[in-house]
Design a protein around this motif. Sequence first.
Motif, short mmCIF file in Angstrom:
data_model
loop_
_atom_site.label_atom_id
_atom_site.label_comp_id
_atom_site.label_asym_id
_atom_site.label_seq_id
_atom_site.Cartn_x
_atom_site.Cartn_y
_atom_site.Cartn_z
N ILE A 121 12.59 -23.93 -3.14
CA ILE A 121 12.87 -22.36 -2.83
C ILE A 121 13.99 -21.96 -2.36
O ILE A 121 14.81 -20.93 -2.76
N TYR A 175 16.88 -30.38 -10.07
CA TYR A 175 15.92 -30.88 -9.28
C TYR A 175 15.24 -31.85 -10.23
O TYR A 175 15.20 -33.07 -9.40
N LYS A 186 4.25 -28.03 -11.37
CA LYS A 186 3.73 -27.33 -10.49
C LYS A 186 4.81 -26.42 -9.56
O LYS A 186 4.62 -25.33 -9.21
N ALA A 237 6.18 -22.80 -10.27
CA ALA A 237 5.71 -21.48 -9.85
C ALA A 237 6.70 -20.95 -8.61
O ALA A 237 6.46 -19.72 -8.49
N LEU A 238 7.58 -21.72 -8.19
CA LEU A 238 8.45 -20.99 -7.24
C LEU A 238 9.68 -20.17 -8.00
O LEU A 238 10.11 -19.32 -6.88
N SER A 241 8.92 -17.53 -9.51
CA SER A 241 8.44 -16.39 -9.29
C SER A 241 9.27 -15.81 -8.15
O SER A 241 9.54 -14.48 -8.04
N LEU A 255 1.96 -17.85 -11.85
CA LEU A 255 1.26 -17.37 -10.28
C LEU A 255 1.96 -15.97 -10.10
O LEU A 255 1.13 -15.13 -9.29
N GLY A 302 -5.65 -21.03 -10.91
CA GLY A 302 -5.79 -22.30 -10.33
C GLY A 302 -6.34 -23.22 -11.71
O GLY A 302 -6.07 -24.46 -11.84
N TYR A 336 -3.42 -24.34 -14.10
CA TYR A 336 -2.80 -25.31 -13.66
C TYR A 336 -3.44 -26.71 -13.60
O TYR A 336 -3.04 -27.89 -13.97
N PHE A 337 -4.68 -26.51 -13.03
CA PHE A 337 -5.58 -27.87 -12.98
C PHE A 337 -5.75 -28.37 -14.52
O PHE A 337 -5.76 -29.65 -14.63
N SER A 379 -2.46 -29.99 -15.55
CA SER A 379 -2.25 -31.21 -14.74
C SER A 379 -3.18 -32.52 -14.65
O SER A 379 -2.73 -33.53 -14.71
N TYR A 380 -4.23 -32.58 -14.72
CA TYR A 380 -5.41 -33.34 -14.43
C TYR A 380 -5.46 -34.09 -15.55
O TYR A 380 -5.46 -35.50 -15.12
N SER A 387 -2.41 -36.41 -15.45
CA SER A 387 -2.42 -37.53 -14.45
C SER A 387 -3.55 -38.62 -14.48
O SER A 387 -3.27 -39.86 -14.30
#
Lengths: 219, 220
Positions: free
Chosen positions: B72, B102, B162, B165-166, B168, B176, B197, B200-201, B204-205, B208
Amino acid sequence: MEYTFHWRPVFRALPDLLDAGLLTLQVAALSMVFGVVFGLGLAIIRLNARGPLLWAASTWIELARNTPALFQLFFFGFGLGAFGWHLSPYAIVLVGLSFNNAGYLAENFRGGFKALPPTQLRAARSLGMTATQAYIRIIIPQVLRIVYHPMTNQMVWAVLMSSLGMLVGFRELSGETQFFASKTFRIFEYFAVTAVIYYVIVKLILAMSRLLAMRLFRY
Amino acid sequence: MEQPINFFSGFSFNDLLFLGEAAGRTILISILSITIGTIFGCLFGWILQVSGTAGAVSVGAFLDIFRSVPLIIQLILFYNFAPMIGLSLDPFASGVIVLSIYAAALVANVARGGIEAVGRPMRRAARSLGMSYWQDMRYVVWPIGLRAVFPAWVGVALGVMKDSALVSVLGYVELLKASQILITRTQEPFIILTVAGAFYFALSYPLSRYSARLEERWSQ
């Protein structure tokens, strides 16, 4: 480049920023303590339990690992408001980070438990220890040693994640910086100094963990 | 009789579309920065692995900065720094640049691990069969190293997704941020955050789980 840097207001605010840095360290360290305790619990449940308990632990772990940390903070900050639970900014960050740390650490711990030979537990039990004793005195200390390095990483992540406190109104290092930056509009200067403070904090944590490891893991 | 003015309105179907559109932007910025970050990350990883100590140390120290400062802060710094050197970047471009660097910093370590996972004897054997350095890289190191670190790469990619989201904070309306906007209007934080949520889940889920299964299969 026509921009003139003004560093003086930042240096005047430096003591406040360093205080805020201590708050960052405090909340990160506390969230690690909770994270380790809950993470161990979650890992043990995931390896041994069945039924609803297993389901609850898996849900916690997967939610923590598969949604953004910022989402988790918002959820504890605003989402729970729907049920009339209003947490203070400090509590939002602490609960959010602990939830996140526990989920990530649980998977590390699970790997640690699996890496231990099962004979360790049986040997402890055959010496007359109860299961709880065996876990506390034999198993968990060895697991903590195996996951020492990932735990250090998680502590670094906790410090970095705590910067999200800025977005829920918590005045830790980033929030404090934001506060000063919006007073003077010297946004770049303030955040540049804050970036340096974060870097130093992270390097200090890594150095401390290395020193601690030398003391703890002498054979 | 005057109607009381109501500034808030409930969650409607249109809002779901708004969230969906924002989710599309989350996916777009993630894919872009993961792709760019992976390309540069592999390059940096290769430099870290091959170059002599001076090169590796300087590149390593440079990349280490991006892993030791919160994302951030990096975003805010870059967004405020770019205009100073005459770049006028919108939040999306700034977000892609910062997220890519990053991601590259994270991928570099993974890539170095991948190259190092291929043993020295194996590479000597490849060279002694008459392969050039690049042939060795392409036909020996790449397939073996990829297997070794693919799950780690998936972890990094999902982490970047994930962390997108920052962006934003710069005002880019991704998932988000969109949910925050809706919460302000509808005053229904629980439902909206649950929808966000869940998205995102859902992204990602499965990935992974897939990479965890691959890791298990490959480690046998």
